[in-house]
Scaffold this motif. Structure first.
Motif, PDB file in Angstrom:
ATOM      1  N   LYS A 101       0.816  -1.214   0.000  1.00 17.31           N
ATOM      2  CA  LYS A 101       0.000   0.000   0.000  1.00 17.31           C
ATOM      3  C   LYS A 101       0.849   1.264   0.000  1.00 17.31           C
ATOM      4  CE  LYS A 101      -3.769  -2.375   2.386  1.00 17.31           C
ATOM      5  NZ  LYS A 101      -4.579  -2.476   3.622  1.00 17.31           N
ATOM      6  N   GLU A 102       2.164   1.065  -0.222  1.00 16.54           N
ATOM      7  CA  GLU A 102       3.135   2.163  -0.341  1.00 16.54           C
ATOM      8  C   GLU A 102       3.222   3.014   0.922  1.00 16.54           C
ATOM      9  OE1 GLU A 102       2.190   4.329  -3.877  1.00 16.54           O
ATOM     10  OE2 GLU A 102       2.772   2.690  -5.210  1.00 16.54           O
ATOM     11  N   VAL A 103       2.989   2.371   2.066  1.00 16.94           N
ATOM     12  CA  VAL A 103       3.158   3.071   3.350  1.00 16.94           C
ATOM     13  C   VAL A 103       4.640   3.092   3.735  1.00 16.94           C
ATOM     14  CG1 VAL A 103       2.560   3.056   5.813  1.00 16.94           C
ATOM     15  CG2 VAL A 103       0.853   2.414   4.090  1.00 16.94           C
ATOM     16  N   ILE A 104       5.359   2.017   3.408  1.00 17.56           N
ATOM     17  CA  ILE A 104       6.797   1.946   3.681  1.00 17.56           C
ATOM     18  C   ILE A 104       7.536   1.614   2.387  1.00 17.56           C
ATOM     19  CG2 ILE A 104       6.475   1.228   6.079  1.00 17.56           C
ATOM     20  CD1 ILE A 104       7.167  -1.626   5.190  1.00 17.56           C
ATOM     21  N   ARG A 105       8.822   1.878   2.385  1.00 19.59           N
ATOM     22  CA  ARG A 105       9.653   1.616   1.210  1.00 19.59           C
ATOM     23  C   ARG A 105      10.093   0.150   1.162  1.00 19.59           C
ATOM     24  NH1 ARG A 105      14.335   3.689   1.391  1.00 19.59           N
ATOM     25  NH2 ARG A 105      14.351   4.154   3.610  1.00 19.59           N
ATOM     26  N   LYS A 106      10.508  -0.292  -0.003  1.00 20.26           N
ATOM     27  CA  LYS A 106      10.981  -1.664  -0.166  1.00 20.26           C
ATOM     28  C   LYS A 106      12.216  -1.917   0.693  1.00 20.26           C
ATOM     29  CE  LYS A 106      12.020  -5.150  -3.664  1.00 20.26           C
ATOM     30  NZ  LYS A 106      12.154  -5.424  -5.129  1.00 20.26           N
ATOM     31  N   ASP A 107      13.094  -0.929   0.812  1.00 20.65           N
ATOM     32  CA  ASP A 107      14.298  -1.075   1.636  1.00 20.65           C
ATOM     33  C   ASP A 107      13.940  -1.318   3.100  1.00 20.65           C
ATOM     34  OD1 ASP A 107      15.974  -0.817  -0.492  1.00 20.65           O
ATOM     35  OD2 ASP A 107      16.453   1.297  -0.131  1.00 20.65           O
ATOM     36  N   THR A 108      12.871  -0.662   3.559  1.00 27.97           N
ATOM     37  CA  THR A 108      12.433  -0.860   4.946  1.00 27.97           C
ATOM     38  C   THR A 108      11.950  -2.285   5.152  1.00 27.97           C
ATOM     39  OG1 THR A 108      11.763   1.460   5.101  1.00 27.97           O
ATOM     40  CG2 THR A 108      10.850  -0.047   6.744  1.00 27.97           C
ATOM     41  N   LEU A 109      11.146  -2.788   4.208  1.00 23.51           N
ATOM     42  CA  LEU A 109      10.663  -4.169   4.282  1.00 23.51           C
ATOM     43  C   LEU A 109      11.831  -5.144   4.292  1.00 23.51           C
ATOM     44  CD1 LEU A 109       8.444  -6.336   4.145  1.00 23.51           C
ATOM     45  CD2 LEU A 109       8.456  -6.077   1.653  1.00 23.51           C
ATOM     46  N   ARG A 110      12.805  -4.912   3.421  1.00 20.31           N
ATOM     47  CA  ARG A 110      13.973  -5.790   3.348  1.00 20.31           C
ATOM     48  C   ARG A 110      14.750  -5.755   4.666  1.00 20.31           C
ATOM     49  NH1 ARG A 110      16.540  -3.287  -0.344  1.00 20.31           N
ATOM     50  NH2 ARG A 110      15.546  -4.319  -2.115  1.00 20.31           N
ATOM     51  N   SER A 111      14.902  -4.573   5.248  1.00 18.36           N
ATOM     52  CA  SER A 111      15.630  -4.444   6.516  1.00 18.36           C
ATOM     53  C   SER A 111      14.909  -5.178   7.641  1.00 18.36           C
ATOM     54  CB  SER A 111      15.783  -2.968   6.883  1.00 18.36           C
ATOM     55  OG  SER A 111      16.576  -2.288   5.944  1.00 18.36           O
ATOM     56  N   TYR A 112      13.583  -5.002   7.713  1.00 15.81           N
ATOM     57  CA  TYR A 112      12.813  -5.666   8.765  1.00 15.81           C
ATOM     58  C   TYR A 112      12.938  -7.188   8.671  1.00 15.81           C
ATOM     59  CZ  TYR A 112      10.484  -1.303  10.171  1.00 15.81           C
ATOM     60  OH  TYR A 112      10.218  -0.043  10.642  1.00 15.81           O
ATOM     61  N   ARG A 113      12.902  -7.702   7.468  1.00 18.06           N
ATOM     62  CA  ARG A 113      13.060  -9.146   7.277  1.00 18.06           C
ATOM     63  C   ARG A 113      14.431  -9.618   7.763  1.00 18.06           C
ATOM     64  NH1 ARG A 113      10.473  -9.584   1.183  1.00 18.06           N
ATOM     65  NH2 ARG A 113       8.297  -9.971   1.814  1.00 18.06           N
ATOM     66  N   SER A 114      15.455  -8.826   7.460  1.00  9.86           N
ATOM     67  CA  SER A 114      16.804  -9.171   7.883  1.00  9.86           C
ATOM     68  C   SER A 114      16.936  -9.137   9.405  1.00  9.86           C
ATOM     69  CB  SER A 114      17.812  -8.201   7.251  1.00  9.86           C
ATOM     70  OG  SER A 114      19.119  -8.463   7.707  1.00  9.86           O
ATOM     71  N   TYR A 115      16.394  -8.097  10.032  1.00  7.25           N
ATOM     72  CA  TYR A 115      16.454  -7.987  11.494  1.00  7.25           C
ATOM     73  C   TYR A 115      15.751  -9.171  12.160  1.00  7.25           C
ATOM     74  CZ  TYR A 115      17.796  -3.058  10.807  1.00  7.25           C
ATOM     75  OH  TYR A 115      18.437  -1.902  10.448  1.00  7.25           O
ATOM     76  N   ILE A 116      14.556  -9.499  11.658  1.00  6.92           N
ATOM     77  CA  ILE A 116      13.793 -10.610  12.226  1.00  6.92           C
ATOM     78  C   ILE A 116      14.529 -11.930  12.028  1.00  6.92           C
ATOM     79  CG2 ILE A 116      11.712 -12.014  11.932  1.00  6.92           C
ATOM     80  CD1 ILE A 116      11.110  -9.561  13.492  1.00  6.92           C
ATOM     81  N   ASN A 117      15.099 -12.117  10.855  1.00 10.17           N
ATOM     82  CA  ASN A 117      15.819 -13.364  10.575  1.00 10.17           C
ATOM     83  C   ASN A 117      16.996 -13.534  11.536  1.00 10.17           C
ATOM     84  OD1 ASN A 117      16.449 -15.751   8.870  1.00 10.17           O
ATOM     85  ND2 ASN A 117      18.270 -14.562   8.366  1.00 10.17           N
ATOM     86  N   ASN A 118      17.751 -12.467  11.756  1.00  5.94           N
ATOM     87  CA  ASN A 118      18.896 -12.557  12.668  1.00  5.94           C
ATOM     88  C   ASN A 118      18.450 -12.725  14.116  1.00  5.94           C
ATOM     89  OD1 ASN A 118      21.091 -12.395  10.850  1.00  5.94           O
ATOM     90  ND2 ASN A 118      20.785 -10.206  10.615  1.00  5.94           N
ATOM     91  N   PHE A 119      17.315 -12.133  14.459  1.00  4.18           N
ATOM     92  CA  PHE A 119      16.771 -12.322  15.810  1.00  4.18           C
ATOM     93  C   PHE A 119      16.359 -13.783  16.004  1.00  4.18           C
ATOM     94  CE2 PHE A 119      13.753 -10.243  19.157  1.00  4.18           C
ATOM     95  CZ  PHE A 119      14.605 -10.681  20.159  1.00  4.18           C
ATOM     96  N   LYS A 120      15.775 -14.393  14.963  1.00  2.00           N
ATOM     97  CA  LYS A 120      15.405 -15.807  15.028  1.00  2.00           C
ATOM     98  C   LYS A 120      16.642 -16.689  15.224  1.00  2.00           C
ATOM     99  CE  LYS A 120      11.174 -16.041  12.226  1.00  2.00           C
ATOM    100  NZ  LYS A 120      10.619 -16.595  10.954  1.00  2.00           N
ATOM    101  N   ILE A 121      17.690 -16.390  14.471  1.00  2.00           N
ATOM    102  CA  ILE A 121      18.930 -17.163  14.589  1.00  2.00           C
ATOM    103  C   ILE A 121      19.470 -17.074  16.008  1.00  2.00           C
ATOM    104  CG2 ILE A 121      21.354 -17.263  13.860  1.00  2.00           C
ATOM    105  CD1 ILE A 121      20.395 -16.344  11.072  1.00  2.00           C
ATOM    106  N   PHE A 122      19.441 -15.875  16.573  1.00  2.00           N
ATOM    107  CA  PHE A 122      19.930 -15.686  17.940  1.00  2.00           C
ATOM    108  C   PHE A 122      19.075 -16.459  18.940  1.00  2.00           C
ATOM    109  CE2 PHE A 122      19.497 -13.329  21.958  1.00  2.00           C
ATOM    110  CZ  PHE A 122      20.792 -13.475  22.439  1.00  2.00           C
TER     111      PHE A 122
END
Length: 392
Positions: A112-133
């Motif tokens: 819905k163009e509320v956030i940028r694609k870079d933000t979505l990509r960053s959030y996925r990366s943060y969550i993935n690393n949090f899961k690994i931890f």
């Protein structure tokens, strides 16, 4: 104190009635707890319900219910009551499930163009690393109400020290955790902000805490006496510049004593590349003792008091053991376990070893990263520039 299930009106002197599962048309976990705001002694204990979400597999659904029941009863025995957080109705959601909900909503925001694609990509990366931890510290099955400030701090320490990232990266992760926490509170998963007391690091040059020789010798002497296996683990970090998570994944077959090297496989290495580190002679003599009865498939350091063994060591145990020894010996808290690697790199450079050799031993991604460890006091002026005369 607790008791068996009876009518709550007759139980005037108990603190709670334990949770139990009732499998009716709707599966519910029922328990009774104190309402501290209730003035009528006849209604001292009040009933609480938690719905167990539908699942295709009944066995898995019962397992989920059992985990929730154990969590509730554990808290009840410690004096907890749900009525202090009446609106926090989603507290027993599994954290990995909540991650998926968060990411799904974030995906919708992007569409819905509320956030940028870079933000979505960053959030996925943060969550993935949090899961690994969370997987690395055996907390992948916790509920949201088990999420604490301590877990956040340990995760940020892992990002900054273990992964050797900059203060800027640390702060970016903290910003994300604050965003995620606010989302949890707004959607009734959490009642309080567990990120509010965590402060950002000062950006700029990354500070390296070097353990002075006298203190280092005292630490190694005490460790050698109290826990020989852990002493060797710390010695390995100091001489081979291995990272905490890498040490827990290495196996005996990765250590080649005759060749004087340790092979860091790609699935173990931080950067995903197979690399070799040298075992200095001072360390080699202790590794011979450490590995004398080990099997090739054993872990280099295991859960068996850091001796070689079949059960993988948890990274957090390394840091926790260091903290216990630090308190016992009463040396400054600024000397963390990660300081061993920093000190080893700095000492190699002070010995005058070629920077490229130290870079390879530390397995840095660039020579610039290694040069950041060079102490300013050993830097010297360039001779031909120092003697140059520019007045012509």
């Amino acid at each position: 104190m607790s008791t068996t299930q009876k009518s709550p009106k007759a139980l005037l002197f108990v603190d709670y009635i334990p949770a139990e599962l009732r499998e009716n048309r709707r599966w519910e976990i029922i328990y009774y707890a104190i309402d501290p705001f209730e003035t009528n002694p006849e209604k001292k204990l009040k009933r609480k319900r938690h719905r167990v979400k539908p699942m295709d597999n009944k066995t898995e659904r019962r397992k989920l219910a059992k985990r929730i029941i154990n969590n509730i009863n554990s808290k009840l025995t410690q004096g907890w009551t749900p009525f202090l957080n009446e609106k926090n109705v989603k507290a027993f959601s599994r954290i990995f499930d909540v991650f998926e909900i968060f990411l799904n909503q974030t995906q919708q925001q992007y569409k819905k163009e509320v956030i940028r694609k870079d933000t979505l990509r960053s959030y996925r990366s943060y969550i993935n690393n949090f899961k690994i931890f969370l997987n690395s510290i055996d907390k992948s099955e916790i509920f949201i109400n088990d999420l604490t400030e301590e877990i956040y701090r340990d995760f940020l320490d892992d990002i900054f020290f273990e992964r050797d990232n900059s203060a800027t990266t640390h702060n970016n992760y903290l910003t994300f955790l604050r965003t995620f926490t606010r989302w949890l509170i707004k959607r009734k998963y959490l009642a309080v902000d567990i990120s509010q007391n965590i402060t950002k690091l000062k950006t700029g040059e990354k500070k390296r805490t070097i353990i002075p020789l006298e203190i280092r010798n005292s630490i190694f002497k005490e460790l050698k006496k109290e826990n020989f296996n852990y002493f060797i683990l710390c010695y390995t970090a100091f001489y081979c510049l291995t990272r905490r998570t890498e040490i827990t994944k290495l196996k005996v077959k990765d250590v080649f004593l005759k060749n004087g090297i340790i092979s860091i496989p790609s699935e173990v290495s931080k950067n995903g590349k197979s690399q070799i580190v040298t075992i200095p002679t001072e360390l080699l003599k202790y590794l011979v003792i450490h590995l004398r009865k080990a099997n090739n498939e054993d872990y280099f350091f295991s859960e068996n008091n850091f001796a070689p063994g079949p059960i993988q060591l948890k990274p957090k145990k390394i840091s926790d053991t260091w903290v216990r020894f630090r308190k016992l010996m009463k040396f400054d808290s600024k000397y963390q376990w990660y300081s061993l690697k920093d000190t080893g790199i700095t000492n190699y450079l002070q010995l005058g070893l070629p920077t490229i050799d130290v870079k390879n031993q530390a397995r840095h991604h660039s020579i610039v990263q290694t040069e950041a460890y060079i102490p300013k006091k050993i830097m010297k002026a360039v001779g031909n520039i120092q003697s140059a005369k520019l007045d012509f």
